[in-house]
Structures are given as structure tokens and as C-alpha cells.
Design a protein around this motif. Structure first.
Motif, mmCIF file in Angstrom:
data_model
loop_
_atom_site.group_PDB
_atom_site.id
_atom_site.type_symbol
_atom_site.label_atom_id
_atom_site.label_comp_id
_atom_site.label_asym_id
_atom_site.label_seq_id
_atom_site.Cartn_x
_atom_site.Cartn_y
_atom_site.Cartn_z
ATOM 1 N N ARG A 24 0.869 -1.189 0.002
ATOM 2 C CA ARG A 24 -0.040 0.506 0.320
ATOM 3 C C ARG A 24 0.764 1.570 -0.135
ATOM 4 O O ARG A 24 0.743 2.259 -0.725
ATOM 5 C CB ARG A 24 -1.154 0.141 1.715
ATOM 6 C CG ARG A 24 -2.319 -0.920 1.248
ATOM 7 C CD ARG A 24 -3.505 -0.701 2.157
ATOM 8 N NE ARG A 24 -3.543 0.309 2.875
ATOM 9 C CZ ARG A 24 -3.549 0.513 3.652
ATOM 10 N NH1 ARG A 24 -3.348 -0.611 4.783
ATOM 11 N NH2 ARG A 24 -4.123 2.055 4.266
ATOM 12 N N MET A 25 2.194 1.244 0.597
ATOM 13 C CA MET A 25 3.220 2.295 0.738
ATOM 14 C C MET A 25 3.192 2.758 -0.879
ATOM 15 O O MET A 25 3.135 3.505 -0.909
ATOM 16 C CB MET A 25 3.995 1.974 1.721
ATOM 17 C CG MET A 25 3.809 1.790 3.293
ATOM 18 S SD MET A 25 4.840 1.375 4.553
ATOM 19 C CE MET A 25 5.172 3.357 4.741
ATOM 20 N N ASP A 27 2.251 1.441 -3.416
ATOM 21 C CA ASP A 27 1.142 2.211 -4.224
ATOM 22 C C ASP A 27 0.661 3.792 -4.137
ATOM 23 O O ASP A 27 0.709 4.777 -5.564
ATOM 24 C CB ASP A 27 -0.479 1.528 -3.877
ATOM 25 C CG ASP A 27 -0.289 0.335 -4.674
ATOM 26 O OD1 ASP A 27 0.122 -0.608 -5.207
ATOM 27 O OD2 ASP A 27 -1.133 -0.728 -4.331
ATOM 28 N N ALA A 28 1.043 3.723 -2.574
ATOM 29 C CA ALA A 28 1.100 5.594 -2.556
ATOM 30 C C ALA A 28 1.567 6.455 -3.211
ATOM 31 O O ALA A 28 1.909 7.261 -3.776
ATOM 32 C CB ALA A 28 0.943 5.805 -1.186
ATOM 33 N N CYS A 34 6.188 11.877 -2.277
ATOM 34 C CA CYS A 34 5.389 12.580 -0.999
ATOM 35 C C CYS A 34 6.659 12.747 -0.100
ATOM 36 O O CYS A 34 7.969 12.198 0.227
ATOM 37 C CB CYS A 34 4.616 11.988 -0.190
ATOM 38 S SG CYS A 34 4.556 10.279 0.549
ATOM 39 N N LEU A 39 2.941 11.054 4.091
ATOM 40 C CA LEU A 39 2.928 9.100 4.162
ATOM 41 C C LEU A 39 2.116 8.844 5.886
ATOM 42 O O LEU A 39 1.804 7.589 5.238
ATOM 43 C CB LEU A 39 4.361 8.526 3.721
ATOM 44 C CG LEU A 39 4.192 6.959 3.374
ATOM 45 C CD1 LEU A 39 3.401 6.494 2.239
ATOM 46 C CD2 LEU A 39 5.680 5.922 3.193
ATOM 47 N N GLN A 42 -1.075 9.674 5.334
ATOM 48 C CA GLN A 42 -1.673 8.259 4.457
ATOM 49 C C GLN A 42 -1.749 7.533 5.147
ATOM 50 O O GLN A 42 -2.661 6.649 5.046
ATOM 51 C CB GLN A 42 -1.311 7.846 3.262
ATOM 52 C CG GLN A 42 -1.127 9.661 2.558
ATOM 53 C CD GLN A 42 -1.064 9.326 1.088
ATOM 54 O OE1 GLN A 42 -0.737 8.657 0.341
ATOM 55 N NE2 GLN A 42 0.477 9.578 1.004
#
Length: 106
Positions: A24-25, A27-28, A34, A39, A42
């Protein structure tokens, strides 16, 4: 890079990709580079220390690059290790699957 080094690098990448939160990290970061603070924001369900621990695993696998800018740390996705995994593992399996499907048409 010799084969033992490549295998060790691949192991680090597979280990990093094994955790859903780290995927997921990534993907972000794929959507937008960022700062570390952004991060962490999020992933509000995790405390900052946990996010930083996961981030260290991603950096060790060279999937994320952190760069200091003043007091901030800017994070970007480094897709090369994933491409290396794709080229070495997934690409060959995908080609074999396409060949099998092609053989069924014949």
C-alpha cells in the motif's frame, strides 16, 4: 552483479513486497512522491514508528528512495527492483502461459 548478489537483492524485494501495508505504501508513492510526514498521514491507523519501520524495509530493498531537503525527507518510488523481478520471474511465466493458450487454439 553476480548471481548471489542478485538473489540476495531479490530476497530483499520479495520480503518487502510480502507485507500488504508495504505494498500500500508503494501504491501511494506510485501515485505521487511525498514527504515522510505526508506518508505517515496517509496511514493514520499506524503510529509513526511503525510506518518508519516499514519504510526502512522498503529502502533496504531499494524500492523507495529518501532524499533530505531541509528538514523534510522526500520519498520516491524506485521501480527498477520490481522490473528486475518481473523480467526474471513473471515475464517467463507469462510467456509460458500465453504459449499454452496458443497451443489450445491450434
Amino acid at each position: 552483479m553476480n548471481s548471489d548478489e542478485a538473489r540476495g537483492d531479490d530476497d530483499l524485494v520479495f520480503k518487502a513486497l510480502a507485507a500488504p501495508i508495504r505494498r500500500r505504501m508503494l501504491d501511494a508513492l506510485r501515485l505521487s512522491p511525498c514527504t515522510t510526514g505526508q506518508l505517515c498521514a496517509q496511514f493514520a491507523e499506524l503510529d509513526r514508528t511503525t510506518v518508519l519501520q516499514h519504510l526502512r524495509v522498503l529502502e533496504r530493498a531499494e524500492l523507495v528512495i529518501g532524499r533530505k531537503v531541509g528538514r523534510e525527507r522526500h520519498l520516491t518510488l524506485a521501480p527498477l527492483p520490481i522490473k528486475r523481478i518481473f523480467d526474471r520471474w513473471i515475464g517467463d511465466y507469462a510467456r509460458a502461459a500465453v504459449e499454452l493458450l496458443d497451443d489450445l487454439d491450434a
